[in-house]
Each structure stands twice: as C-alpha cells, then as structure tokens.
Design an enzyme around this catalytic site. Structure first.
Site, PDB file in Angstrom:
ATOM      1  N   ASN A  38       0.477   4.025   1.314  1.00  0.00           N
ATOM      2  CA  ASN A  38       0.525   4.745   2.586  1.00  0.00           C
ATOM      3  C   ASN A  38       0.993   3.867   3.752  1.00  0.00           C
ATOM      4  OD1 ASN A  38      -1.750   3.192   2.645  1.00  0.00           O
ATOM      5  ND2 ASN A  38      -3.106   4.747   3.474  1.00  0.00           N
ATOM      6  N   CYS A  39       1.560   2.718   3.447  1.00  0.00           N
ATOM      7  CA  CYS A  39       2.077   1.801   4.474  1.00  0.00           C
ATOM      8  C   CYS A  39       3.531   2.174   4.784  1.00  0.00           C
ATOM      9  CB  CYS A  39       1.991   0.364   3.956  1.00  0.00           C
ATOM     10  SG  CYS A  39       2.880  -0.837   4.944  1.00  0.00           S
ATOM     11  N   ASP A  40       3.832   2.430   6.060  1.00  0.00           N
ATOM     12  CA  ASP A  40       5.191   2.830   6.454  1.00  0.00           C
ATOM     13  C   ASP A  40       6.235   1.782   6.082  1.00  0.00           C
ATOM     14  OD1 ASP A  40       4.341   5.255   7.436  1.00  0.00           O
ATOM     15  OD2 ASP A  40       4.161   4.553   9.504  1.00  0.00           O
ATOM     16  N   ARG A  80       6.934   1.920   2.428  1.00  0.00           N
ATOM     17  CA  ARG A  80       7.732   3.109   2.110  1.00  0.00           C
ATOM     18  C   ARG A  80       9.205   2.873   2.425  1.00  0.00           C
ATOM     19  NH1 ARG A  80       4.028   7.568   4.904  1.00  0.00           N
ATOM     20  NH2 ARG A  80       2.308   7.556   3.439  1.00  0.00           N
ATOM     21  N   LEU A 130       0.859  -1.182   0.000  1.00  0.00           N
ATOM     22  CA  LEU A 130       0.000   0.000   0.000  1.00  0.00           C
ATOM     23  C   LEU A 130       0.898   1.236   0.000  1.00  0.00           C
ATOM     24  CD1 LEU A 130      -2.560  -1.104   2.734  1.00  0.00           C
ATOM     25  CD2 LEU A 130      -2.891  -1.140   0.272  1.00  0.00           C
TER      26      LEU A 130
END
Length: 106
Positions: free
Chosen positions: A8-10, A13, A6
C-alpha cells in the site's frame, strides 16, 4: 528482480508499475531475511532507516536507540522503500538515479 516494500506504499506502487518484471515482497506480511537486511545496511547504512515515517515518530526514545538492524527486524515498515534487488545489486528508494539505473537494464 525483487522489490521489498509495502503493497500500500505509493512509492512502491510507482516502482512496480515501471518495473513490471519485479516481484513485490511485502515486508510487513512476508518479512525480510536477516542476511538481505544486513547486506542492505552494509550498502546503505543509516539511510536504510526511514526516520520520516509515521512508524518512526511513534517510537519511544529508548526504541529509537535500538541498533538499526534489530529495529528493522522488529518494525519492517521502518525500512526506506523500496529496496530493490536485481542480480545481486541493491538499490534503495525510487529517485531519478535508481530509475535511470534500472531503466537502462530493462
């Protein structure tokens, strides 16, 4: 190299930052092919389903009893992230083992 996760998944990233050559495939927006999902499930089994996620906690008992591959098709965010495909090899998560395996290739 493809990184399924995803945007927006840390954890995703962090993995993308360490693997600049990887292409992010957002499983929520773009989905994941049933063939790849089946291969990943064959490789990682139950570990592929993230039972600690907020999505999992929001499921009813009946939904949790759904076969894992069907459940992951319905709720792609339930997949443990990231799933990394590199040259036919699959890696799950972003722990030290995966980092070491992929950094040796970079």
């Amino acid at each position: 190299m493809r990184l399924y996760g995803l945007k927006n998944c840390d954890t995703c990233r962090k993995a993308l930052k360490a693997l600049p050559q990887a292409e992010l495939v957002d499983v929520r927006a773009d989905g994941i092919s049933p063939d790849l999902l089946a291969r990943a499930y064959e490789t990682f089994g139950e570990k592929l389903v993230n039972t600690r996620s907020t999505t999992w906690r929001g499921l009813s008992e009946a939904e949790r009893a759904t076969p894992p591959l069907e459940l992951l098709q319905q709720h792609p965010a339930l997949m443990k992230r990231p799933l990394i495909e590199d040259g036919g090899q699959l890696y799950l998560g972003w722990d030290k083992t995966v980092q070491a395996a992929l950094s040796a290739q970079v």
